[in-house]
Enzyme design. Structure first.
Site, short mmCIF file in Angstrom:
data_model
loop_
_atom_site.label_atom_id
_atom_site.label_comp_id
_atom_site.label_asym_id
_atom_site.label_seq_id
_atom_site.Cartn_x
_atom_site.Cartn_y
_atom_site.Cartn_z
N LEU A 1 49.84 42.82 41.25
CA LEU A 1 49.96 43.23 39.85
C LEU A 1 49.08 44.44 39.54
CD1 LEU A 1 49.86 39.73 38.10
CD2 LEU A 1 51.86 41.03 38.84
N THR B 1 42.85 45.13 50.05
CA THR B 1 43.03 43.69 49.93
C THR B 1 43.35 43.11 51.31
OG1 THR B 1 44.14 41.95 48.65
CG2 THR B 1 45.49 43.85 49.27
N LYS C 1 39.76 43.86 54.38
CA LYS C 1 38.49 44.06 53.68
C LYS C 1 37.29 44.25 54.61
CE LYS C 1 39.78 41.84 49.35
NZ LYS C 1 39.37 40.92 48.28
N ALA D 1 36.45 31.83 55.31
CA ALA D 1 35.25 32.57 55.72
C ALA D 1 35.57 34.04 55.99
CB ALA D 1 34.63 31.92 56.95
N ALA E 1 36.97 37.96 51.38
CA ALA E 1 36.86 37.48 49.99
C ALA E 1 35.80 36.39 49.88
CB ALA E 1 38.21 36.96 49.51
N ILE F 1 41.67 32.38 44.56
CA ILE F 1 41.66 33.84 44.46
C ILE F 1 43.07 34.41 44.46
CG2 ILE F 1 39.40 34.04 45.56
CD1 ILE F 1 40.94 35.13 48.06
N TYR G 1 46.70 34.92 42.91
CA TYR G 1 47.10 34.83 41.52
C TYR G 1 48.55 34.47 41.24
CZ TYR G 1 47.68 39.94 42.26
OH TYR G 1 47.99 41.18 42.75
N GLY H 1 43.56 33.21 40.12
CA GLY H 1 43.00 34.48 40.56
C GLY H 1 43.13 35.61 39.57
#
Length: 275
Positions: free
Chosen positions: A20, A66, A70, A131, A134, A218, A220, A239
């Site tokens: 989004l 994302t 990351k 782990a 995020a 997390i 959404y 999220g």
């Protein structure tokens, strides 16, 4: 209107179709009259280096990073913020005349998403599922706010690496999953991407969730485990709040302008109502 002067912002991830971020950022740019455009890019793991090089080559102003990039993206960046150095994960990149700097706005995004729901972290017991990148930001944020962390991960070595990295900031323990663990937990956080795809397994057996737990995710789009937690009677935090607040911090990094939070919130609410 896109012109020859329009600054491009992107997001790199895989999958990315669900995001989004373009909708809320473009609405915010439009509201403030900023000549920016936010675009999503599906970037596979083996194309990440080329994608980062393209930021410089195409003079892209910045990007969000994302899953699943990351952590691996760090090796391709020139400079890192202090939080990235502590966490080891990047979710925002700024291109300053060819010098790429990595930031992590997930930390404050997660903290503020809970505060918005009236949830304090101080002296609370958090069970973190996962782990990855995020999870690192979330663990760091919880410890910074005075909470205690219990980590469950299917690959124990990854959980151990997080414990070693963050134990200097507060209480952190690796656990196996059973009722004796969840009974002492106040807040459960799914910090994995499980739930994005239809055939994903649940990250936790729903039988271990109790009505007094707060369940955070997390991801959404609503996940099956979020629905189970709601059915059980938990307070559920999706999220969306984290997305909103991490986006607001990233917005300011790129534009040097305060994000129009209320406009971004309204945009998200419209999108969720539409769904």
């Amino acid at each position: 209107m896109i012109t020859g002067k329009t600054k491009i912002i992107g997001i790199f991830g895989d999958p990315i179709e669900h995001t989004l971020s373009p909708l809320i950022h473009n609405e915010a740019f439009s509201y403030l009259g900023l000549d920016y455009c936010y675009v999503a890019f599906n970037v596979k793991k083996d194309k990440l280096k080329e994608a980062v090089e393209a930021i410089r080559a195409l003079n892209i102003r910045g990007v969000n990073i994302t899953v699943p990039h990351k952590e691996t993206v760090i090796q391709y960046i020139d400079e890192l913020s202090d939080e990235v150095k502590n966490i080891g994960a990047v979710n925002t990149i700024l291109n300053n005349e060819g010098i790429l700097k990595g930031f992590n706005t997930d930390v404050n995004g997660f903290i503020l998403s809970l505060k918005d729901e009236g949830i304090s972290m101080k002296n609370k017991n958090f069970l973190i599922l996962g782990a990855g990148g995020a999870a690192k930001a979330i663990v760091y944020g919880i410890l910074k706010e005075g909470g205690k962390v219990y980590i469950y991960n299917r690959t124990p070595s990854n959980a151990l690496a997080i414990k070693e990295k963050f134990k200097k900031f507060g209480f952190i323990e690796i656990v196996e999953m059973d009722k004796s663990v969840t009974e002492k937990i106040d807040v459960i956080v799914n910090a994995t991407s499980l739930g994005l795809k239809k055939d994903d397994p649940m990250p936790l057996n729903p039988e271990l969730i109790k009505p007094e737990h707060v369940y955070c995710d997390i991801v959404y789009p609503e996940t099956p485990l979020m629905r189970e937690a709601e059915r059980i009677g938990c307070k559920v935090v999706g999220g969306i709040g984290m997305l909103l607040w991490q986006a607001a911090f990233a917005f300011k990094i790129w534009t040097e302008v305060e994000a129009p939070i209320e406009i971004m919130k309204k945009t998200l609410n419209k999108l969720l109502t539409k769904d």
